[in-house]
Motif scaffolding. Sequence first.
Motif, short mmCIF file in Angstrom:
data_model
loop_
_atom_site.label_atom_id
_atom_site.label_comp_id
_atom_site.label_asym_id
_atom_site.label_seq_id
_atom_site.Cartn_x
_atom_site.Cartn_y
_atom_site.Cartn_z
N TYR A 5 128.80 129.33 43.60
CA TYR A 5 129.79 128.99 42.58
C TYR A 5 129.13 128.99 41.20
O TYR A 5 129.70 129.48 40.24
CB TYR A 5 130.41 127.62 42.85
N ARG A 6 127.94 128.41 41.14
CA ARG A 6 127.21 128.37 39.86
C ARG A 6 126.95 129.79 39.36
O ARG A 6 127.10 130.08 38.17
CB ARG A 6 125.90 127.59 40.04
N LYS A 7 126.62 130.70 40.27
CA LYS A 7 126.37 132.09 39.87
C LYS A 7 127.63 132.75 39.32
O LYS A 7 127.57 133.52 38.37
CB LYS A 7 125.83 132.89 41.05
N VAL A 8 128.78 132.43 39.90
CA VAL A 8 130.04 132.96 39.39
C VAL A 8 130.29 132.43 37.98
O VAL A 8 130.61 133.20 37.07
CB VAL A 8 131.22 132.61 40.33
N PHE A 9 130.13 131.14 37.79
CA PHE A 9 130.35 130.55 36.47
C PHE A 9 129.37 131.13 35.44
O PHE A 9 129.75 131.39 34.30
CB PHE A 9 130.25 129.03 36.53
N GLU A 10 128.13 131.36 35.85
CA GLU A 10 127.14 131.95 34.93
C GLU A 10 127.53 133.38 34.56
O GLU A 10 127.36 133.79 33.41
CB GLU A 10 125.75 131.93 35.57
N ALA A 11 128.04 134.14 35.52
CA ALA A 11 128.46 135.52 35.25
C ALA A 11 129.64 135.54 34.28
O ALA A 11 129.70 136.40 33.39
CB ALA A 11 128.82 136.24 36.55
N ILE A 12 130.57 134.61 34.43
CA ILE A 12 131.70 134.54 33.50
C ILE A 12 131.21 134.14 32.11
O ILE A 12 131.60 134.74 31.11
CB ILE A 12 132.77 133.55 34.01
N ALA A 13 130.34 133.15 32.06
CA ALA A 13 129.81 132.68 30.77
C ALA A 13 129.05 133.77 30.04
O ALA A 13 128.98 133.76 28.80
CB ALA A 13 128.91 131.47 31.00
N ALA A 14 128.51 134.74 30.76
CA ALA A 14 127.70 135.80 30.15
C ALA A 14 128.52 136.95 29.58
O ALA A 14 127.96 137.84 28.95
CB ALA A 14 126.71 136.34 31.19
N ILE A 15 129.83 136.94 29.78
CA ILE A 15 130.66 138.01 29.20
C ILE A 15 130.66 137.82 27.68
O ILE A 15 131.11 136.78 27.19
CB ILE A 15 132.11 137.97 29.72
N PRO A 16 130.17 138.80 26.93
CA PRO A 16 130.10 138.61 25.48
C PRO A 16 131.46 138.74 24.80
O PRO A 16 132.38 139.37 25.35
CB PRO A 16 129.16 139.74 25.03
N PRO A 17 131.59 138.16 23.63
CA PRO A 17 132.84 138.29 22.88
C PRO A 17 133.18 139.77 22.66
O PRO A 17 132.28 140.59 22.43
CB PRO A 17 132.53 137.61 21.54
N GLY A 18 134.46 140.09 22.76
CA GLY A 18 134.89 141.46 22.56
C GLY A 18 134.79 142.33 23.80
O GLY A 18 135.08 143.52 23.75
N ARG A 19 134.37 141.74 24.91
CA ARG A 19 134.26 142.47 26.18
C ARG A 19 135.05 141.73 27.25
O ARG A 19 135.32 140.53 27.13
CB ARG A 19 132.80 142.56 26.64
N VAL A 20 135.39 142.44 28.31
CA VAL A 20 136.11 141.84 29.44
C VAL A 20 135.46 142.32 30.73
O VAL A 20 134.68 143.28 30.73
CB VAL A 20 137.61 142.23 29.44
N ALA A 21 135.78 141.65 31.82
CA ALA A 21 135.28 142.04 33.14
C ALA A 21 136.36 141.74 34.16
O ALA A 21 137.17 140.83 33.98
CB ALA A 21 134.00 141.28 33.48
N SER A 22 136.35 142.50 35.24
CA SER A 22 137.31 142.24 36.32
C SER A 22 136.77 141.14 37.23
O SER A 22 135.58 140.84 37.24
CB SER A 22 137.54 143.52 37.13
N TYR A 23 137.68 140.57 37.99
CA TYR A 23 137.29 139.55 38.96
C TYR A 23 136.23 140.13 39.91
O TYR A 23 135.24 139.47 40.23
CB TYR A 23 138.50 139.08 39.78
N GLY A 24 136.43 141.36 40.33
CA GLY A 24 135.49 142.01 41.24
C GLY A 24 134.13 142.25 40.61
O GLY A 24 133.10 142.10 41.26
N ALA A 25 134.12 142.64 39.33
CA ALA A 25 132.84 142.85 38.63
C ALA A 25 132.07 141.55 38.50
O ALA A 25 130.85 141.52 38.66
CB ALA A 25 133.09 143.47 37.26
N ILE A 26 132.78 140.46 38.25
CA ILE A 26 132.13 139.15 38.16
C ILE A 26 131.54 138.78 39.51
O ILE A 26 130.40 138.31 39.61
CB ILE A 26 133.11 138.07 37.65
#
Length: 113
Positions: A5-26
């Motif tokens: 779970y922590r790894k998922v939250f870290e991956a979301i937190a790492a998305i930089p401003p102006g960028r997006v990611a899919s649930y699958g990419a996270i």
Amino acid sequence: MKAEYRKVFEAIAAIPPGRVASYGAIAARAGLPGRARLVGRLLGEVPDGMTLPWFRVLRSSGHIAMAPGSRGFREQCRLLRAEGVEVKNGRVPLSRFGLDADVDRALWGMPDR
């Protein structure tokens, strides 16, 4: 909190401003390929006091997952646009704003935004 779970939250937190990611990419970046639904569930269970750029996470098609016209949908559109992300009919062009957009441009010569 579970390490995955922590790894998922870290991956979301790492998305930089102006960028997006899919649930699958996270999920893949968190070392949990194929666990897109887990990412969605965890976004609904963010621990108190933790602030995440939740609005940068989209469906694999680039669409916002919330119901069109809902308060959450409008808020997600507003937050993305405030960062310069193009949102049209509830969809973001991942080729321009996705985390891997720079790699696509480097490989295929796609124009910058």
